[in-house]
Design a protein around this motif. Structure first.
Motif, PDB file in Angstrom:
ATOM      1  N   VAL A  13       0.847  -1.192   0.000  1.00  0.00           N
ATOM      2  CA  VAL A  13       0.000   0.000   0.000  1.00  0.00           C
ATOM      3  C   VAL A  13       0.881   1.240   0.000  1.00  0.00           C
ATOM      4  CG1 VAL A  13      -1.875   1.198   1.180  1.00  0.00           C
ATOM      5  CG2 VAL A  13      -1.623  -1.268   1.450  1.00  0.00           C
ATOM      6  N   CYS A  14       0.561   2.180  -0.857  1.00  0.00           N
ATOM      7  CA  CYS A  14       1.246   3.472  -0.826  1.00  0.00           C
ATOM      8  C   CYS A  14       0.750   4.230   0.397  1.00  0.00           C
ATOM      9  CB  CYS A  14       0.953   4.255  -2.094  1.00  0.00           C
ATOM     10  SG  CYS A  14       1.679   5.909  -2.064  1.00  0.00           S
ATOM     11  N   SER A  15       1.601   4.339   1.402  1.00  0.00           N
ATOM     12  CA  SER A  15       1.178   4.950   2.672  1.00  0.00           C
ATOM     13  C   SER A  15       1.062   6.466   2.607  1.00  0.00           C
ATOM     14  CB  SER A  15       2.156   4.564   3.780  1.00  0.00           C
ATOM     15  OG  SER A  15       3.460   5.010   3.468  1.00  0.00           O
ATOM     16  N   THR A  16       1.612   7.069   1.555  1.00  0.00           N
ATOM     17  CA  THR A  16       1.581   8.536   1.455  1.00  0.00           C
ATOM     18  C   THR A  16       0.585   9.041   0.422  1.00  0.00           C
ATOM     19  OG1 THR A  16       3.449   8.459  -0.104  1.00  0.00           O
ATOM     20  CG2 THR A  16       3.970   8.794   2.237  1.00  0.00           C
ATOM     21  N   CYS A  17      -0.201   8.143  -0.162  1.00  0.00           N
ATOM     22  CA  CYS A  17      -1.184   8.545  -1.176  1.00  0.00           C
ATOM     23  C   CYS A  17      -2.210   9.537  -0.619  1.00  0.00           C
ATOM     24  CB  CYS A  17      -1.945   7.316  -1.683  1.00  0.00           C
ATOM     25  SG  CYS A  17      -1.224   6.559  -3.147  1.00  0.00           S
ATOM     26  N   ARG A  18      -2.668  10.386  -1.510  1.00  0.00           N
ATOM     27  CA  ARG A  18      -3.728  11.335  -1.163  1.00  0.00           C
ATOM     28  C   ARG A  18      -5.001  10.593  -0.786  1.00  0.00           C
ATOM     29  NH1 ARG A  18      -2.912  13.064  -6.368  1.00  0.00           N
ATOM     30  NH2 ARG A  18      -5.147  13.056  -6.672  1.00  0.00           N
ATOM     31  N   HIS A  19      -5.880  11.279  -0.106  1.00  0.00           N
ATOM     32  CA  HIS A  19      -7.153  10.714   0.318  1.00  0.00           C
ATOM     33  C   HIS A  19      -8.117  10.583  -0.857  1.00  0.00           C
ATOM     34  CE1 HIS A  19     -11.057  10.483   2.408  1.00  0.00           C
ATOM     35  NE2 HIS A  19     -10.360   9.839   3.307  1.00  0.00           N
ATOM     36  N   GLY A  20      -8.019  11.462  -1.799  1.00  0.00           N
ATOM     37  CA  GLY A  20      -8.898  11.448  -2.964  1.00  0.00           C
ATOM     38  C   GLY A  20      -8.377  12.410  -4.001  1.00  0.00           C
ATOM     39  N   GLU A  21      -9.153  12.587  -5.033  1.00  0.00           N
ATOM     40  CA  GLU A  21      -8.736  13.449  -6.138  1.00  0.00           C
ATOM     41  C   GLU A  21      -8.468  14.885  -5.686  1.00  0.00           C
ATOM     42  OE1 GLU A  21     -10.164  14.421 -10.693  1.00  0.00           O
ATOM     43  OE2 GLU A  21     -11.280  12.983  -9.474  1.00  0.00           O
ATOM     44  N   ASP A  22      -9.268  15.373  -4.749  1.00  0.00           N
ATOM     45  CA  ASP A  22      -9.161  16.766  -4.330  1.00  0.00           C
ATOM     46  C   ASP A  22      -8.632  16.980  -2.915  1.00  0.00           C
ATOM     47  OD1 ASP A  22     -10.228  17.597  -6.795  1.00  0.00           O
ATOM     48  OD2 ASP A  22     -12.264  17.284  -6.051  1.00  0.00           O
ATOM     49  N   ALA A  23      -8.362  15.901  -2.197  1.00  0.00           N
ATOM     50  CA  ALA A  23      -7.952  16.051  -0.793  1.00  0.00           C
ATOM     51  C   ALA A  23      -6.728  15.208  -0.491  1.00  0.00           C
ATOM     52  CB  ALA A  23      -9.091  15.653   0.134  1.00  0.00           C
ATOM     53  N   ARG A  24      -5.787  15.819   0.175  1.00  0.00           N
ATOM     54  CA  ARG A  24      -4.571  15.112   0.567  1.00  0.00           C
ATOM     55  C   ARG A  24      -4.813  14.232   1.796  1.00  0.00           C
ATOM     56  NH1 ARG A  24       1.153  17.968   0.530  1.00  0.00           N
ATOM     57  NH2 ARG A  24       2.375  16.269   1.384  1.00  0.00           N
ATOM     58  N   GLU A  25      -5.582  14.765   2.740  1.00  0.00           N
ATOM     59  CA  GLU A  25      -5.868  14.082   3.998  1.00  0.00           C
ATOM     60  C   GLU A  25      -7.367  14.119   4.268  1.00  0.00           C
ATOM     61  OE1 GLU A  25      -3.564  16.601   6.521  1.00  0.00           O
ATOM     62  OE2 GLU A  25      -1.691  15.567   6.060  1.00  0.00           O
ATOM     63  N   ASP A  26      -7.814  13.254   5.172  1.00  0.00           N
ATOM     64  CA  ASP A  26      -9.214  13.293   5.564  1.00  0.00           C
ATOM     65  C   ASP A  26      -9.411  14.331   6.671  1.00  0.00           C
ATOM     66  OD1 ASP A  26      -8.343  12.063   7.935  1.00  0.00           O
ATOM     67  OD2 ASP A  26      -9.157  10.099   7.404  1.00  0.00           O
ATOM     68  N   ASP A  27     -10.597  14.410   7.234  1.00  0.00           N
ATOM     69  CA  ASP A  27     -10.907  15.403   8.262  1.00  0.00           C
ATOM     70  C   ASP A  27     -10.078  15.225   9.530  1.00  0.00           C
ATOM     71  OD1 ASP A  27     -12.754  16.527   6.567  1.00  0.00           O
ATOM     72  OD2 ASP A  27     -14.464  15.454   7.445  1.00  0.00           O
ATOM     73  N   GLU A  28      -9.516  14.033   9.724  1.00  0.00           N
ATOM     74  CA  GLU A  28      -8.689  13.762  10.899  1.00  0.00           C
ATOM     75  C   GLU A  28      -7.201  13.952  10.622  1.00  0.00           C
ATOM     76  OE1 GLU A  28      -9.797   9.805  12.032  1.00  0.00           O
ATOM     77  OE2 GLU A  28     -11.848  10.403  12.517  1.00  0.00           O
ATOM     78  N   GLY A  29      -6.857  14.423   9.411  1.00  0.00           N
ATOM     79  CA  GLY A  29      -5.462  14.659   9.052  1.00  0.00           C
ATOM     80  C   GLY A  29      -4.700  13.415   8.635  1.00  0.00           C
ATOM     81  N   VAL A  30      -5.421  12.356   8.273  1.00  0.00           N
ATOM     82  CA  VAL A  30      -4.787  11.100   7.869  1.00  0.00           C
ATOM     83  C   VAL A  30      -4.826  10.986   6.348  1.00  0.00           C
ATOM     84  CG1 VAL A  30      -4.885   8.576   8.061  1.00  0.00           C
ATOM     85  CG2 VAL A  30      -5.500  10.008  10.025  1.00  0.00           C
ATOM     86  N   ARG A  31      -3.689  10.657   5.768  1.00  0.00           N
ATOM     87  CA  ARG A  31      -3.638  10.463   4.320  1.00  0.00           C
ATOM     88  C   ARG A  31      -4.442   9.220   3.927  1.00  0.00           C
ATOM     89  NH1 ARG A  31       1.221  12.600   0.988  1.00  0.00           N
ATOM     90  NH2 ARG A  31       1.685  14.466   2.174  1.00  0.00           N
ATOM     91  N   GLY A  32      -4.950   9.232   2.722  1.00  0.00           N
ATOM     92  CA  GLY A  32      -5.760   8.124   2.246  1.00  0.00           C
ATOM     93  C   GLY A  32      -5.031   6.797   2.250  1.00  0.00           C
ATOM     94  N   GLY A  33      -3.761   6.801   1.835  1.00  0.00           N
ATOM     95  CA  GLY A  33      -2.989   5.565   1.807  1.00  0.00           C
ATOM     96  C   GLY A  33      -2.806   4.975   3.192  1.00  0.00           C
ATOM     97  N   ALA A  34      -2.524   5.829   4.157  1.00  0.00           N
ATOM     98  CA  ALA A  34      -2.367   5.352   5.537  1.00  0.00           C
ATOM     99  C   ALA A  34      -3.692   4.808   6.064  1.00  0.00           C
ATOM    100  CB  ALA A  34      -1.855   6.478   6.428  1.00  0.00           C
ATOM    101  N   ARG A  35      -4.787   5.466   5.754  1.00  0.00           N
ATOM    102  CA  ARG A  35      -6.115   4.999   6.180  1.00  0.00           C
ATOM    103  C   ARG A  35      -6.415   3.641   5.543  1.00  0.00           C
ATOM    104  NH1 ARG A  35      -8.595   6.687  10.115  1.00  0.00           N
ATOM    105  NH2 ARG A  35      -8.698   8.852   9.485  1.00  0.00           N
ATOM    106  N   LEU A  36      -6.168   3.514   4.240  1.00  0.00           N
ATOM    107  CA  LEU A  36      -6.421   2.258   3.542  1.00  0.00           C
ATOM    108  C   LEU A  36      -5.538   1.143   4.087  1.00  0.00           C
ATOM    109  CD1 LEU A  36      -7.972   0.809   1.295  1.00  0.00           C
ATOM    110  CD2 LEU A  36      -6.211   1.578  -0.312  1.00  0.00           C
ATOM    111  N   ALA A  37      -4.283   1.435   4.375  1.00  0.00           N
ATOM    112  CA  ALA A  37      -3.367   0.427   4.925  1.00  0.00           C
ATOM    113  C   ALA A  37      -3.888  -0.104   6.256  1.00  0.00           C
ATOM    114  CB  ALA A  37      -1.968   1.011   5.097  1.00  0.00           C
ATOM    115  N   GLY A  38      -4.371   0.784   7.112  1.00  0.00           N
ATOM    116  CA  GLY A  38      -4.917   0.357   8.395  1.00  0.00           C
ATOM    117  C   GLY A  38      -6.129  -0.540   8.231  1.00  0.00           C
TER     118      GLY A  38
END
Length: 135
Positions: A13-38
């Motif tokens: 899993v790319c742990s530094t990937c953006r959360h989505g097309e328009d957002a780097r992190e989610d509302d909690e400040g977590v990147r999408g890749g890190a969230r997906l990895a968890g």
């Protein structure tokens, strides 16, 4: 720069990937890749059907425009890079379901009928294993 990884079937899993097309992190400040990895790790630990699939993280798979990218691989098999996932449990489950089929396949080719709905349209790259090219 390199560190040892699992030698069996795995999802990287790319742990530094953006959360989505328009957002780097989610509302909690977590990147999408890190969230997906968890989410992937949690499912892999809690459901025995995923026990053979290692979940590992790597900073940047260089698929930045595609966000939430993963590499599905297994020794001696064609691997795949997928992206554009929403980092949620449904995506994590679809990725792991595909990885189970991939691990069970002879050369990494999974029949389209066995593809989980959640991975369709997310394939970016097919990667041949060392020493081989696909026919």
């Amino acid at each position: 720069m390199l560190r040892p990884a699992a030698d069996g079937p795995s999802v990287i899993v790319c742990s530094t990937c953006r959360h989505g097309e328009d957002a780097r992190e989610d509302d909690e400040g977590v990147r999408g890749g890190a969230r997906l990895a968890g989410l992937l790790r949690g499912l892999a630990r809690s459901e025995s059907v995923y026990a053979r699939i290692a979940v590992e993280e790597m900073p940047c798979l260089f698929a930045c425009k595609e966000y939430c990218a993963v590499h599905i691989r297994a020794p001696g098999k064609v691997g795949y890079v997928l992206g554009r996932f929403t980092p949620d449990e449904a995506a994590a489950r679809a990725i792991l379901d595909y990885a189970v089929h991939h691990a069970a396949s002879a050369e990494g080719r999974v029949a389209y009928a066995d593809w989980p709905e959640g991975v369709k349209g997310h394939f970016l790259v097919r990667v041949p294993p060392p020493g081989f090219v696909a026919e």
